[in-house]
Design a protein around this motif. Structure first.
Motif, short mmCIF file in Angstrom:
data_model
loop_
_atom_site.label_atom_id
_atom_site.label_comp_id
_atom_site.label_asym_id
_atom_site.label_seq_id
_atom_site.Cartn_x
_atom_site.Cartn_y
_atom_site.Cartn_z
N UNK A 113 -13.11 58.83 2.05
CA UNK A 113 -13.04 59.34 0.68
C UNK A 113 -12.83 60.85 0.72
N UNK A 114 -12.35 61.38 -0.43
CA UNK A 114 -12.33 62.82 -0.65
C UNK A 114 -13.08 63.09 -1.94
N UNK A 115 -12.89 64.26 -2.53
CA UNK A 115 -13.65 64.59 -3.74
C UNK A 115 -13.18 63.81 -4.97
N UNK A 116 -12.06 63.12 -4.85
CA UNK A 116 -11.49 62.43 -6.01
C UNK A 116 -11.54 60.91 -5.93
N UNK A 117 -11.19 60.36 -4.75
CA UNK A 117 -11.01 58.92 -4.67
C UNK A 117 -11.50 58.37 -3.33
N UNK A 118 -11.63 57.04 -3.30
CA UNK A 118 -11.94 56.32 -2.07
C UNK A 118 -10.67 55.67 -1.52
N UNK A 119 -10.63 55.51 -0.21
CA UNK A 119 -9.52 54.80 0.41
C UNK A 119 -9.79 53.30 0.38
N UNK A 120 -8.80 52.53 0.80
CA UNK A 120 -9.03 51.12 1.04
C UNK A 120 -9.74 50.93 2.38
N UNK A 121 -10.23 49.74 2.62
CA UNK A 121 -10.88 49.45 3.90
C UNK A 121 -9.86 49.42 5.03
N UNK A 122 -10.28 49.89 6.19
CA UNK A 122 -9.43 49.81 7.38
C UNK A 122 -9.27 48.36 7.82
N UNK A 123 -8.32 48.12 8.69
CA UNK A 123 -8.23 46.81 9.33
C UNK A 123 -9.48 46.60 10.19
N UNK A 124 -9.89 45.36 10.34
CA UNK A 124 -11.09 45.05 11.11
C UNK A 124 -10.83 45.25 12.60
N UNK A 125 -11.75 45.94 13.26
CA UNK A 125 -11.68 46.10 14.71
C UNK A 125 -12.78 45.22 15.33
N UNK A 126 -12.36 44.24 16.14
CA UNK A 126 -13.29 43.29 16.74
C UNK A 126 -13.46 43.61 18.22
N UNK A 127 -14.71 43.65 18.65
CA UNK A 127 -15.03 43.80 20.07
C UNK A 127 -16.38 43.14 20.34
N UNK A 128 -16.70 42.95 21.61
CA UNK A 128 -17.91 42.22 21.98
C UNK A 128 -18.81 43.10 22.84
N UNK A 129 -20.09 43.11 22.50
CA UNK A 129 -21.10 43.77 23.32
C UNK A 129 -21.73 42.72 24.23
N UNK A 130 -21.66 42.95 25.55
CA UNK A 130 -22.23 42.02 26.53
C UNK A 130 -22.91 42.83 27.61
N UNK A 131 -24.23 42.91 27.54
CA UNK A 131 -25.00 43.66 28.54
C UNK A 131 -25.81 42.75 29.45
N UNK A 132 -25.63 41.44 29.30
CA UNK A 132 -26.42 40.47 30.07
C UNK A 132 -25.68 40.12 31.36
N UNK A 133 -26.38 40.19 32.49
CA UNK A 133 -25.77 39.85 33.77
C UNK A 133 -25.53 38.34 33.86
N UNK A 134 -24.38 37.92 34.35
CA UNK A 134 -24.12 36.49 34.51
C UNK A 134 -24.96 35.91 35.64
N UNK A 135 -25.17 34.61 35.58
CA UNK A 135 -25.98 33.96 36.62
C UNK A 135 -25.53 32.51 36.78
N UNK A 136 -26.14 31.85 37.72
CA UNK A 136 -25.86 30.43 37.97
C UNK A 136 -26.89 29.60 37.22
N UNK A 137 -26.40 28.63 36.46
CA UNK A 137 -27.29 27.81 35.65
C UNK A 137 -28.32 27.12 36.53
N UNK A 138 -29.59 27.31 36.21
CA UNK A 138 -30.71 26.69 36.92
C UNK A 138 -30.73 27.03 38.41
N UNK A 139 -29.94 28.04 38.79
CA UNK A 139 -29.88 28.42 40.21
C UNK A 139 -29.55 27.21 41.09
N UNK A 140 -28.71 26.32 40.57
CA UNK A 140 -28.41 25.06 41.25
C UNK A 140 -26.96 25.04 41.74
N UNK A 141 -26.79 24.71 43.02
CA UNK A 141 -25.47 24.55 43.63
C UNK A 141 -25.32 23.12 44.11
#
Length: 212
Positions: A113-141
């Motif tokens: 926005x400025x002192x007069x008007x608001x803009x339209x919404x931007x296009x959506x930016x999609x991304x993923x937060x993944x901080x979990x370490x991968x592992x083997x299910x049930x530690x089973x091979x």
């Protein structure tokens, strides 16, 4: 008024003539020109420049950057809920969150926005937060099958807790690359001669956020 002089009845006289009415003179007048109408400056729709669309990030505290023309303020949203506001400087904005982004997919939009008007919404930016370490299910091979011959091997099968881009097994100096057979299910053939009793199997899993 005119003051002619002449002789009237043999004497010098002064004749006074008075003109009634206004002389035909035109006074100079200032010409006022109409001022042009100043239209309000409309802010341009903001553009998010980082993070990139579809990025998978192993950090939950990141900046959102972008551009917003003809604007001095912005407001940022995630999944439609306001996260905060900030200033636009020279057409550039940066949002530094005070709290962590949650795990999973984020859907970011920005309005400026400025002192007069608001803009339209931007296009959506999609991304993923993944901080979990991968592992083997049930530690089973699982050992699915064995091939018999000079280089006898066992097919190892395991399932991962999330989608990973690589999975390797190291036994002493030998490294084995697993192959993804179905989503989150990986296999590799391990030579029996390397499976010495009591050996430690060291797996390395790397997901798309580079968590190991």
């Amino acid at each position: 008024m005119a003051l002619p002089r002449g002789i009237f009845k043999g004497e010098n006289n002064t004749i006074v003539t008075v003109h009634f009415g206004t002389r035909s003179t035109q006074n100079a007048q200032e010409i006022i020109k109409p001022q042009p109408t100043v239209k309000p400056v409309v802010p341009g729709k903001p553009i998010i420049t980082s993070p990139l669309e579809g990025a998978i990030i192993n950090n939950s505290r990141i900046d959102i950057n972008g551009r917003a023309e003809n604007s001095n303020k912005f407001e940022i949203y995630n999944n439609g809920e306001s996260l905060g506001q900030g200033s636009v400087l020279d057409g550039i904005f940066t949002y530094r969150p005070e709290t962590d982004f949650p795990e999973g997919e984020q859907n970011i939009t920005v309005r400026s926005s400025n002192n007069n008007q608001n803009s339209g919404l931007s296009d959506t930016r999609r991304f993923t937060i993944d901080t979990v370490e991968p592992n083997i299910v049930d530690q089973t091979i699982k050992a699915l099958a064995a091939s018999i011959g000079p280089n006898s091997a066992i097919t190892f099968n395991l399932e991962t807790t999330e989608k990973v881009k690589s999975l390797t097994l190291r036994i002493f100096d030998d490294t084995y690359d697993f192959v993804e057979k179905t989503p989150n299910t990986w296999e590799a053939d391990i030579e029996i001669k390397n499976l010495i009793k009591g050996v430690n199997l060291n797996f390395t899993l790397v997901d798309f956020a580079e968590n190991i």
